[in-house]
Write a protein that holds these residues in place. Structure first.
Motif, short mmCIF file in Angstrom:
data_model
loop_
_atom_site.label_atom_id
_atom_site.label_comp_id
_atom_site.label_asym_id
_atom_site.label_seq_id
_atom_site.Cartn_x
_atom_site.Cartn_y
_atom_site.Cartn_z
N ARG A 211 0.84 -1.19 0.00
CA ARG A 211 0.00 0.00 0.00
C ARG A 211 0.89 1.25 0.00
NH1 ARG A 211 -4.36 1.02 4.77
NH2 ARG A 211 -4.63 -1.22 4.51
N PRO A 212 0.60 2.21 -0.87
CA PRO A 212 1.47 3.41 -0.93
C PRO A 212 1.33 4.26 0.34
CG PRO A 212 0.08 3.22 -2.89
CD PRO A 212 -0.46 2.25 -1.89
N ALA A 213 2.47 4.71 0.87
CA ALA A 213 2.47 5.62 2.02
C ALA A 213 2.73 7.05 1.56
CB ALA A 213 3.52 5.20 3.03
N MET A 214 3.67 7.24 0.64
CA MET A 214 3.99 8.61 0.26
C MET A 214 4.78 8.72 -1.04
SD MET A 214 6.94 9.45 3.11
CE MET A 214 8.58 9.83 2.50
N LEU A 215 4.59 9.87 -1.66
CA LEU A 215 5.44 10.34 -2.74
C LEU A 215 6.28 11.47 -2.14
CD1 LEU A 215 6.26 10.99 -5.76
CD2 LEU A 215 4.22 12.45 -5.83
N ILE A 216 7.59 11.40 -2.35
CA ILE A 216 8.44 12.48 -1.86
C ILE A 216 9.21 13.08 -3.02
CG2 ILE A 216 10.29 10.84 -1.16
CD1 ILE A 216 10.91 12.89 1.15
N ALA A 217 9.25 14.41 -3.08
CA ALA A 217 9.98 15.07 -4.16
C ALA A 217 10.61 16.36 -3.66
CB ALA A 217 9.05 15.37 -5.33
N ASP A 218 11.83 16.56 -4.09
CA ASP A 218 12.55 17.82 -3.92
C ASP A 218 12.17 18.64 -5.15
OD1 ASP A 218 14.50 19.76 -4.30
OD2 ASP A 218 16.15 18.33 -4.49
N SER A 219 11.50 19.74 -4.95
CA SER A 219 10.92 20.43 -6.11
C SER A 219 11.97 21.08 -7.01
CB SER A 219 9.87 21.45 -5.67
OG SER A 219 10.48 22.46 -4.93
N ILE A 220 13.22 21.03 -6.63
CA ILE A 220 14.28 21.51 -7.53
C ILE A 220 15.04 20.31 -8.12
CG2 ILE A 220 16.24 21.73 -5.94
CD1 ILE A 220 15.16 24.62 -8.12
N PHE A 221 14.74 19.10 -7.66
CA PHE A 221 15.35 17.85 -8.15
C PHE A 221 16.87 18.00 -8.24
CE2 PHE A 221 10.96 17.86 -9.42
CZ PHE A 221 10.53 16.59 -9.06
N SER A 222 17.45 18.36 -7.13
CA SER A 222 18.85 18.72 -7.10
C SER A 222 19.79 17.61 -7.57
CB SER A 222 19.22 19.16 -5.68
OG SER A 222 20.59 19.38 -5.55
#
Lengths: 438, 438
Positions: A211-222
């Motif tokens: 079951r998915p818990a989270m999507l995580i993203a750095d909005s600058i995708f460093s």
């Protein structure tokens, strides 16, 4: 995957005796896990504003360090740390005005709804706590991150930080999606593609009973190569994770605190609404502090049952340092400066691209800029070797940057937010000089 | 399991208006995961030496805080932090003398073999890194800890920190063993029993196809109820984990830096030889810093492949603070003071036990003392309610301690190491007064 811009022992003999001696002592007592930057590592002794000084008294323009975001040793933060360190430094199980004042000031910089703050000491700890909370509240375990993401180095977070390299295995409940490559991807498709990739990752998790818990993203995708993306492109992905019962975590350790220029927080550029936001690096301008800002409903179940305590997190000195940082960003207009100087810097770099075919792309937001170095513009063929030469050539010209990306060919330019137009011109001129000299 | 000595909302109405207002603001902005100590929480504004001061100007004798181990706001540490914060604070990817000098000074306090240091910001991060290294080097995943251990709150470490309560589940690869209870266990059997329990846990791991990675123990067994154990009793357990191919990790976050009086490090009292030692709390007298000291052979494989970087860990300010702490411990003779004042305190408490039947046991090492509170000495029946009354009664008399243990009935006395005989007498007299008044 080896680290981009790491000093290697093959360069050892080229150093002077004093640095060789210090490196030998360092390797003996710190062991083999630590790395140094540059073919000729920098031996630093002092910092002030946008400048760093080495042991020989040479001055370097710092266009890399995002921790000392207000400039090295900003007097206001130094004063806040100095004052509070001498008065009291305890923990959060006593009442103290500092942490409450600071948490109120911090959450006030966020859109309504993101109303509660929790404090850690590092960005890794913040992302680690976000995972624990996300898994608790969703009942799921699946995590989606980008292919070359870096979110931290605790055991749980390293599992979804593929940029740590092959020796650090991804967790069985982790799925990765390609970062939104605005250079190599078809223009205008980033939004749809990223959303589709996240939906596919969710489907794959479910197919495996996860079951998915989270999507995580750095909005600058460093670490993915610095992609600020078209504004708004995160929306379909966030809708997909929400529809699947998971949370969206915005990792603002890198883009946060005004760096992107257009907004205080990177996710604001995308018009999305995170459930949790993780913070770190520039939060105390060097004082070890980090944290989490979240929707109260996310912590409502976890909080009463799985209490949270971090010995140093949110201590009175951290609160004082954090408050000084927020006040300084506002009063010195650093977000606006990041916007204006960031544009000026990008213009200068784009102008340079007109004269040097090795510059394939200039991108970013505010004072977080990526420059893609290629050996063939039409083919967009990455040139990692030239990238290394540029980074070290700039270091020889006393301008500090580094590099990133899956092909190790993206110049990573991320100066303190007090960077001036003149500083930007110095950087561009030095880069021009390096590219001419090759 | 609820937290011992936590403020609960039922006490809210008894507080004064200012504290009620601050608590309401705090709960609104920090959410439900944070806790406060005492029925009437302390609103602190200042600290100096062994004393803390509240907003009303009242002075409290601090017999609880082991972070400000040299005393609150020790001038030498304040000066070191102040000076270095104003000069330079970067990270470990530049050369800097500070971290090398400090790492050499730190490892010099350890037995030969424990020769390398790595730096984190928190004890949780140190234990988290220890797990990652242990799993890498052993190829195993199994972890053995004590039944009520606390080793930290990252996702990976919370899995073997049962004291966090039922809402935080133990990892499937974790086995727990009873702590060496010198009060309820048969005297003289602790060594054999603990070794046997660890061997049984190893066998159970193997029966489930799980290869053991490490045994981790806090040699003072703080959250387990404060058991300093008979000296040397850890030996058979350490031999068992080594024979099974696992490592022994000594968690010195609580007993380390001279607190036990008899030695700089708690494990030294047991004549055992850890593979890794984790450090934290008092390491910077309040500056957020922690770390790991280890045998070079343990990191030899992990280091080159899975590089390590912690943005704030081992920064120049942490190195300066850490160095000031080590120098102060040595120059002020704080380990010796912990030994002498610890004995004096224990003698005073044992004397008190002759007059108050509620004191079932006095134990510990140096300035880490546990006092077991019972309603029936012969039956050794725990009295958690009286323990709570004592902790709060002392707070009302302006002496600060807390409580611990599986039955929430062990007074936890853990003052700064600069605690004097007179301070100890004050504590004993106040405890006498509380016990008389009940």
């Amino acid at each position: 995957m080896s680290m981009v811009n790491a000093f290697t022992s093959e360069d050892f003999e080229r150093l002077d005796a004093a640095d060789r001696a210090l490196i030998a002592r360092r390797e003996k007592v710190l062991g083999p896990a630590y790395r140094l930057f540059y073919e000729r590592p920098l031996h630093l002794v002092r910092g002030e504003g946008v400048f760093l000084y080495d042991a020989a008294g040479e001055r370097y323009l710092d266009a890399y360090n995002n921790v000392a975001s207000l400039g090295h040793c900003h007097p206001r933060v130094v004063e806040a740390i100095t004052r509070q360190t001498a008065i009291l430094n305890t923990h959060t199980r006593y009442l103290h005005e500092g942490i409450v004042d600071y948490a109120e000031a911090l959450t006030a910089t966020f859109p309504a709804g993101l109303a509660q703050a929790m404090f850690t000491c590092t960005g890794s700890e913040a992302n680690d706590l976000a995972v624990r909370i996300a898994r608790y509240v969703t009942g799921g375990t699946g995590i989606i991150a980008t292919e070359l993401a870096y979110h931290g180095l605790t055991g749980a977070v390293a599992e979804f930080s593929p940029s740590l390299g092959d020796a650090v295995t991804l967790g069985p409940h982790v799925r990765t999606v390609p970062a939104p490559d605005s250079y190599r991807g078809a223009p205008g498709e980033a939004m749809e593609r990223f959303g589709r990739d996240v939906a596919a990752a969710i489907a794959d998790l479910k197919r495996h009973g996860i079951r998915p818990a989270m999507l995580i993203a750095d909005s600058i995708f460093s670490s993915d190569g610095i992609f600020a993306g078209p504004e708004g492109f995160l929306k379909p992905a966030v809708e997909a994770i929400h529809a699947a019962g998971g949370l969206f975590v915005a990792d603002e350790v890198q883009p946060g605190f005004g760096r992107t220029g257009e907004a205080m927080w990177g996710f604001e550029r995308h018009g999305v609404s995170p459930d949790m936001v993780t913070l770190g690096k520039p939060m105390g301008n060097g004082y070890p502090m980090a944290g989490l800002v979240l929707r109260p409903e996310v912590i409502a179940g976890f909080g009463p049952n799985a209490r949270y305590f971090n010995t140093f997190g949110g201590n009175p000195v951290a609160a004082a340092a954090g408050r000084a940082v927020l006040d300084t960003i506002r009063e010195e207009g650093l977000q606006e400066n990041a916007l204006q100087v960031g544009r000026h810097l990008a213009d200068g770099l784009k102008d340079l691209a007109g004269r040097h075919a090795a510059i394939g792309d200039v991108r970013g937001a505010g004072l977080f800029v990526g420059v893609e170095i290629v050996s063939d513009r039409a083919e967009k063929r990455a040139d990692a070797a030239l990238t290394t030469r540029i980074v070290n050539g700039l270091r020889d010209r006393r301008v500090l940057i580094s590099a990133a990306g899956p092909r190790a060919n993206v110049l990573k330019i991320r100066p303190p937010l007090v960077f001036s137009r003149e500083n930007a011109d110095t950087l561009v001129a030095a880069l021009d000089d390096v590219l001419r000299a090759r």
